[in-house]
Design a protein around this motif. Structure first.
Motif, PDB file in Angstrom:
ATOM      1  N   LEU A  19     114.683  85.934 114.614  1.00  0.00           N
ATOM      2  CA  LEU A  19     115.842  86.820 114.751  1.00  0.00           C
ATOM      3  C   LEU A  19     115.589  88.208 114.159  1.00  0.00           C
ATOM      4  N   LEU A  31     115.198  86.592 122.211  1.00  0.00           N
ATOM      5  CA  LEU A  31     116.498  86.012 121.855  1.00  0.00           C
ATOM      6  C   LEU A  31     116.857  84.880 122.814  1.00  0.00           C
ATOM      7  N   ALA A  86     123.641  83.350 119.875  1.00  0.00           N
ATOM      8  CA  ALA A  86     122.438  83.770 120.618  1.00  0.00           C
ATOM      9  C   ALA A  86     122.773  84.077 122.071  1.00  0.00           C
ATOM     10  N   THR A 105     123.230  88.897 117.063  1.00  0.00           N
ATOM     11  CA  THR A 105     121.955  88.494 116.480  1.00  0.00           C
ATOM     12  C   THR A 105     122.009  88.578 114.960  1.00  0.00           C
TER      13      THR A 105
END
Length: 145
Positions: A19, A31, A86, A105
């Protein structure tokens, strides 16, 4: 089912690194990969996630058996929460809404970092609160008026 809490912290550490890389690069595919990892853990159980498999193959043999195990339900719920963030982040980056991608995020990163660094699973705590709330509602319904 029970899981090794060290594996959960290790997976959170890997997630933290992924991340951070997403925030630095704004890479939607990275991601999306992390979202897939969350989805696998949510749908098939945390023991079947890619990070858990790597933990069992590479890390756990060097550590020995855990002192205690924990129920798999709360970490699985936490993976579902991570999946939601996400997915929102992926949608944000994919549609050019960078602030949405970055914000979602960052939220997922904060939760992963808390677990990796301090062993505090925010999603697990949410699970317990939701479970208590549902139990309270059910018990209130069963009490005669």
């Amino acid at each position: 089912m029970q899981v090794d809490p060290r594996g959960q912290r290790w997976a959170a550490a890997v997630t933290t690194v992924v991340l951070v890389a997403v925030l630095v690069t704004a890479n939607v595919w990275l991601l999306a990969f992390q979202a897939a990892v969350f989805a696998i853990a949510t749908l098939f159980g945390v023991r079947r996630s890619p990070y858990a498999l790597l933990f069992r193959l590479l890390v756990r043999p060097r550590l020995g058996p855990p002192r205690e195990l924990e129920p798999a339900g709360p970490p699985r719920f936490a993976q579902g929460v991570g999946l939601a963030f996400a997915l929102v982040g992926t949608a944000g980056y994919a549609t050019g809404i960078g602030w949405l991608g970055m914000g979602a995020t960052a939220c997922a990163l904060a939760a992963a970092f808390l677990n990796a660094a301090f062993g505090f699973c925010l999603g697990c705590e949410m699970y317990l609160l939701v479970h208590r709330f549902i139990s309270k509602i059910r018990s209130d319904r069963e009490v005669p008026a």
